[in-house]
Design a protein around this motif. Structure first.
Motif, short mmCIF file in Angstrom:
data_model
loop_
_atom_site.label_atom_id
_atom_site.label_comp_id
_atom_site.label_asym_id
_atom_site.label_seq_id
_atom_site.Cartn_x
_atom_site.Cartn_y
_atom_site.Cartn_z
N UNK A 5 17.20 5.64 54.06
CA UNK A 5 16.96 7.02 54.14
C UNK A 5 16.07 7.54 55.24
N UNK A 6 15.04 6.67 55.69
CA UNK A 6 14.42 7.02 57.02
C UNK A 6 13.32 8.10 56.33
N UNK A 7 12.99 7.91 55.06
CA UNK A 7 11.95 9.06 54.64
C UNK A 7 10.77 8.00 54.30
N UNK A 8 9.64 8.34 54.77
CA UNK A 8 8.34 7.59 54.45
C UNK A 8 7.57 8.30 53.23
N UNK A 52 3.48 6.80 44.79
CA UNK A 52 3.92 7.50 45.79
C UNK A 52 3.94 8.99 45.29
N UNK A 53 3.91 9.91 46.36
CA UNK A 53 4.57 11.10 46.14
C UNK A 53 6.18 11.04 46.52
N UNK A 54 7.14 11.69 45.46
CA UNK A 54 8.39 11.69 45.52
C UNK A 54 8.76 12.68 46.61
N UNK A 55 9.95 12.55 47.35
CA UNK A 55 10.36 13.31 48.50
C UNK A 55 10.40 14.88 48.02
N UNK A 56 9.72 15.72 48.81
CA UNK A 56 9.75 16.88 48.61
C UNK A 56 8.66 17.48 47.66
N UNK A 70 20.27 10.84 43.73
CA UNK A 70 20.86 9.66 44.38
C UNK A 70 20.08 9.26 45.75
N UNK A 71 19.75 10.46 46.61
CA UNK A 71 18.67 10.34 47.82
C UNK A 71 17.50 10.04 47.27
N UNK A 72 16.97 10.53 46.32
CA UNK A 72 15.64 10.39 45.85
C UNK A 72 15.55 8.83 45.30
N UNK A 73 16.43 8.48 44.60
CA UNK A 73 16.35 6.86 44.11
C UNK A 73 16.52 6.02 45.40
N UNK A 74 17.23 6.44 46.27
CA UNK A 74 17.24 5.39 47.58
C UNK A 74 16.03 5.46 48.17
N UNK A 75 15.20 6.70 48.29
CA UNK A 75 13.89 6.65 49.05
C UNK A 75 13.05 5.78 48.18
#
Length: 276
Positions: A5-8, A52-56, A70-75
Motif C-alpha cells: 500500500x506504500x502507507x507508513x 499503530x494508528x490505522x490509516x486516516x 480491504x485497503x485498511x487491512x492491506x496496510x
C-alpha cells in the motif's frame, strides 16, 4: 506477492518479547489501545506491544488509494511484515479493529497465537443493521456533567454508561483525543467500501487457539447478542457479557477487563510454551 500500500503507519511501541498487535476502533487512535492494555501488561512482562494508528486516524495518513476496508487491512498486513515479520504474535482488536483482526486471523491462522476481541461488531458491520440495546446510563452523575466543558460533556454523555471522574479522564485522554485527529474526508471515502470483500463471519474458518470475546451489556453501538454467533468460528473462545459496561467497557469495568485479559494471556502462554 500482493502489491504494498506504500502507507507508513505511525505507531507506539512498549516493552520487549513476544509481539502483541493492538488495533483500535473507528476514529480514535492508538491511545485507546494503549490505555486498554498497558495496565494489563504491567502485570505481565515479556511482551512487545505494538500500537499503530490505522490509516486516516491519529498520525497515520490515508492517501486516495486507501479507499475501503480491504485497503485498511492491506496496510495493517504491510505493518506486520515490517515490524513483526514471520514471528508468531498475539492479536487484540477493539470494535472496527476487531473486524480487521478477524480477517487477519483468517489470513495468518498459524502466525497468530491468540485473539482478543473487545466490543467487536457481530454479524453486521453497519450500525443501523446491528441488534443493540436501548441507550442506558446506569451510574449517572449530573453534577459531574455540569462541571465539564460543554463539548466534552456532550461527547462523554453520548457513550458513557458509568459517569465518574475517572471514566471522564480516561474518555478524554484515551478516546476523545484521538477522535479530534481523524481525517474525516478520508474516513467518509473509506466508509463507502467499509465491508471487506471477504466479510466475516462468512469468510471465517475455525480459529482453534485461545480467544476472548468481550461485550458490554449496555453497549448500544456494537451490542452483545450478535457476537454469540461468532462462537462456532472460535471453539477456544471465552465469551463474556459485562454488565454496567457500554462500548468503552475497558474504562467502565477495568478490574474485570484486566482479569479476563490476564486469563487469556495465561491460556495463550500455556499453549505456546511460555511462562505466564
Amino acid at each position: 506477492m500482493p502489491e504494498r500500500t506504500s502507507v507508513t503507519l505511525h505507531f507506539v511501541e512498549r516493552g520487549a518479547g513476544m509481539p502483541v498487535l493492538a488495533l483500535h476502533g473507528w476514529t480514535p487512535d492508538h491511545r485507546l489501545m494503549l490505555g486498554c492494555l498497558e495496565p494489563v501488561f504491567a502485570k505481565r512482562p515479556g511482551y512487545r506491544r505494538l500500537y499503530p494508528d490505522l490509516p486516516g486516524m491519529g498520525k497515520s495518513p490515508a492517501p486516495p488509494r486507501i479507499a475501503g476496508s480491504d485497503d485498511m487491512l492491506a496496510a495493517v498486513e504491510d505493518f506486520i511484515d515490517d515490524t513483526i515479520g514471520a514471528e508468531p504474535f498475539l492479536l487484540v482488536g477493539e470494535s472496527y479493529g476487531g473486524y480487521l483482526a478477524r480477517a487477519l486471523v483468517r489470513a495468518r491462522p498459524r502466525q497468530v497465537l491468540g485473539l482478543a476481541l473487545i466490543c467487536p461488531p457481530g454479524r453486521n458491520l453497519e450500525k443501523s443493521e446491528r441488534l443493540v440495546p436501548e441507550r442506558q446510563v446506569l451510574r449517572p452523575d449530573p453534577e459531574l456533567l455540569a462541571s465539564l466543558d460543554a463539548p466534552l460533556a456532550e461527547e462523554f454523555a453520548d457513550v458513557a454508561v458509568v459517569q465518574t471522574p475517572e471514566t471522564v479522564r480516561r474518555f478524554r485522554d484515551e478516546i476523545l483525543a484521538g477522535l479530534h485527529l481523524a481525517d474525516t474526508a478520508a474516513m467518509e471515502r473509506i466508509k463507502q467500501r467499509w465491508q471487506l470483500a471477504e466479510h466475516p463471519p462468512e469468510g471465517d474458518g475455525q480459529f482453534d487457539r485461545p480467544s476472548l470475546i468481550l461485550t458490554g451489556r449496555q453497549d448500544d453501538s456494537a451490542g452483545y447478542v450478535e457476537q454469540f454467533a461468532l462462537l462456532p468460528h472460535y471453539p477456544r473462545a471465552t465469551y463474556a457479557v459485562l454488565d454496567v459496561a457500554g462500548h468503552n467497557l475497558q474504562i467502565e469495568q477495568p478490574a474485570l477487563f484486566d482479569a479476563l485479559m490476564l486469563e487469556w494471556l495465561d491460556r495463550v502462554a500455556a499453549e505456546s510454551g511460555r511462562e505466564g
